[in-house]
Motif scaffolding. Structure first.
Motif, PDB file in Angstrom:
ATOM      1  N   HIS A   1       0.803  -1.229   0.000  1.00 23.45           N
ATOM      2  CA  HIS A   1       0.000   0.000   0.000  1.00 23.45           C
ATOM      3  C   HIS A   1       0.839   1.284   0.000  1.00 23.45           C
ATOM      4  O   HIS A   1       0.317   2.364  -0.237  1.00 23.45           O
ATOM      5  CB  HIS A   1      -0.975  -0.004   1.181  1.00 23.45           C
ATOM      6  CG  HIS A   1      -1.911  -1.182   1.152  1.00 23.45           C
ATOM      7  ND1 HIS A   1      -2.809  -1.389   0.136  1.00 23.45           N
ATOM      8  CD2 HIS A   1      -2.051  -2.237   2.010  1.00 23.45           C
ATOM      9  CE1 HIS A   1      -3.486  -2.517   0.368  1.00 23.45           C
ATOM     10  NE2 HIS A   1      -3.031  -3.052   1.481  1.00 23.45           N
ATOM     11  N   GLY A   2       2.144   1.158   0.308  1.00 23.61           N
ATOM     12  CA  GLY A   2       3.068   2.280   0.138  1.00 23.61           C
ATOM     13  C   GLY A   2       3.037   3.352   1.217  1.00 23.61           C
ATOM     14  O   GLY A   2       3.911   4.216   1.251  1.00 23.61           O
ATOM     15  N   TYR A   3       2.052   3.307   2.084  1.00 23.68           N
ATOM     16  CA  TYR A   3       1.930   4.304   3.159  1.00 23.68           C
ATOM     17  C   TYR A   3       1.522   3.606   4.443  1.00 23.68           C
ATOM     18  O   TYR A   3       0.822   2.592   4.414  1.00 23.68           O
ATOM     19  CB  TYR A   3       0.858   5.353   2.829  1.00 23.68           C
ATOM     20  CG  TYR A   3       1.181   6.182   1.624  1.00 23.68           C
ATOM     21  CD1 TYR A   3       1.992   7.314   1.738  1.00 23.68           C
ATOM     22  CD2 TYR A   3       0.695   5.831   0.369  1.00 23.68           C
ATOM     23  CE1 TYR A   3       2.307   8.073   0.619  1.00 23.68           C
ATOM     24  CE2 TYR A   3       1.006   6.583  -0.747  1.00 23.68           C
ATOM     25  CZ  TYR A   3       1.812   7.706  -0.620  1.00 23.68           C
ATOM     26  OH  TYR A   3       2.126   8.443  -1.721  1.00 23.68           O
ATOM     27  N   ARG A   4       1.911   4.200   5.530  1.00 18.60           N
ATOM     28  CA  ARG A   4       1.416   3.701   6.808  1.00 18.60           C
ATOM     29  C   ARG A   4      -0.056   4.082   6.942  1.00 18.60           C
ATOM     30  O   ARG A   4      -0.492   5.110   6.406  1.00 18.60           O
ATOM     31  CB  ARG A   4       2.226   4.318   7.955  1.00 18.60           C
ATOM     32  CG  ARG A   4       3.626   3.752   8.029  1.00 18.60           C
ATOM     33  CD  ARG A   4       4.434   4.443   9.101  1.00 18.60           C
ATOM     34  NE  ARG A   4       4.922   5.721   8.633  1.00 18.60           N
ATOM     35  CZ  ARG A   4       4.995   6.816   9.379  1.00 18.60           C
ATOM     36  NH1 ARG A   4       4.594   6.789  10.636  1.00 18.60           N
ATOM     37  NH2 ARG A   4       5.468   7.931   8.880  1.00 18.60           N
ATOM     38  N   LEU A   5      -0.794   3.259   7.656  1.00 14.06           N
ATOM     39  CA  LEU A   5      -2.233   3.517   7.792  1.00 14.06           C
ATOM     40  C   LEU A   5      -2.479   4.868   8.471  1.00 14.06           C
ATOM     41  O   LEU A   5      -3.357   5.630   8.059  1.00 14.06           O
ATOM     42  CB  LEU A   5      -2.898   2.371   8.565  1.00 14.06           C
ATOM     43  CG  LEU A   5      -4.404   2.458   8.728  1.00 14.06           C
ATOM     44  CD1 LEU A   5      -5.122   2.638   7.399  1.00 14.06           C
ATOM     45  CD2 LEU A   5      -4.922   1.209   9.448  1.00 14.06           C
TER      46      LEU A   5
END
Ligand code: FMN
Length: 187
Positions: free
Chosen positions: A120-124
């Motif tokens: 997903h490439g990003y932290r939640l």
């Protein structure tokens, strides 16, 4: 601390995570739940009722399963309709000032997928920044989000732990610490 849970799940009967989490907290004396999809299946939101419920709360919880890195559609509609200029923001919009904002979300993806290198490439917590900005604009205190990863395959024991943690969090009478997302922080 009077706590309002704004619950937004379009398929809550089939819910594996959010329904049990809600169950773990909804009987607390200080907690009121507004189930948006039950209240407004036609998406016609009673703005006055929602604003009154918010005004009566000290802590506001937005609880939902993440859909496409965002919320289910009715919660977005709720934001657009309820958080009005002159009430929630603007020079005269101080209705939410000083209240806590806690976002409680679940995702299908595992925590390892919510990283720079991951799927997903990003932290939640980064993807939840619109809520952090919402808190900033409305003068609310943003609390560290309550996150459940791997929702579809979560083990019973892990779900029970989350239920216990959620209940404890919402029982906390003292103000919760403000959360500022740091670049160096993990999920
Ligand atoms: C339309 C739709 C979009 C979804 N988008 C995401 C997503 O962006 N990221 C993710 O990790 N999971 C996504 N999921 C999985 C849900 O977040 C997951 O099934 C939910 O959190 C489980 O909670 P529940 O057991 O309460 O239904 C999506 C599911 C649906 C149906």
């Amino acid at each position: 601390m009077k706590t309002l849970i704004i619950f937004a799940h379009p398929h809550s009967r089939a819910s594996k995570v959010n329904r049990p989490l809600l169950k773990a907290a909804e009987d607390l004396d200080n907690v009121t739940v507004r189930d948006l999809y039950q209240l407004y299946p036609d998406f016609k939101i009673d703005v006055a009722a929602e604003q009154a419920a918010l005004e009566a709360a000290d802590r506001v919880v937005l609880q939902f399963p993440v859909y496409w890195y965002s919320s289910p559609a009715l919660l977005k509609q709720w934001e657009d309709d309820v958080l009005t200029h002159g009430w929630a923001y603007g020079s005269k919009g101080k209705a939410l000032h000083g209240k806590e904002l806690l976002v409680c979300v679940s995702v299908g993806g595992g925590q390892e997928h919510y990283t720079r290198e991951g799927l997903h490439g990003y932290r939640l917590a980064e993807l939840l920044r619109p809520y952090q900005s919402m808190a900033g604009l409305t003068g609310m205190k943003y609390i560290r989000p309550f996150m459940t990863f791997g929702a579809r395959t979560i083990a019973d024991e892990d779900l029970q732990n989350q239920q216990r943690r959620y209940r404890e969090l919402l029982q906390t009478a003292d103000p919760l610490p403000a959360y500022g997302l740091l670049e160096t922080e993990s999920n």
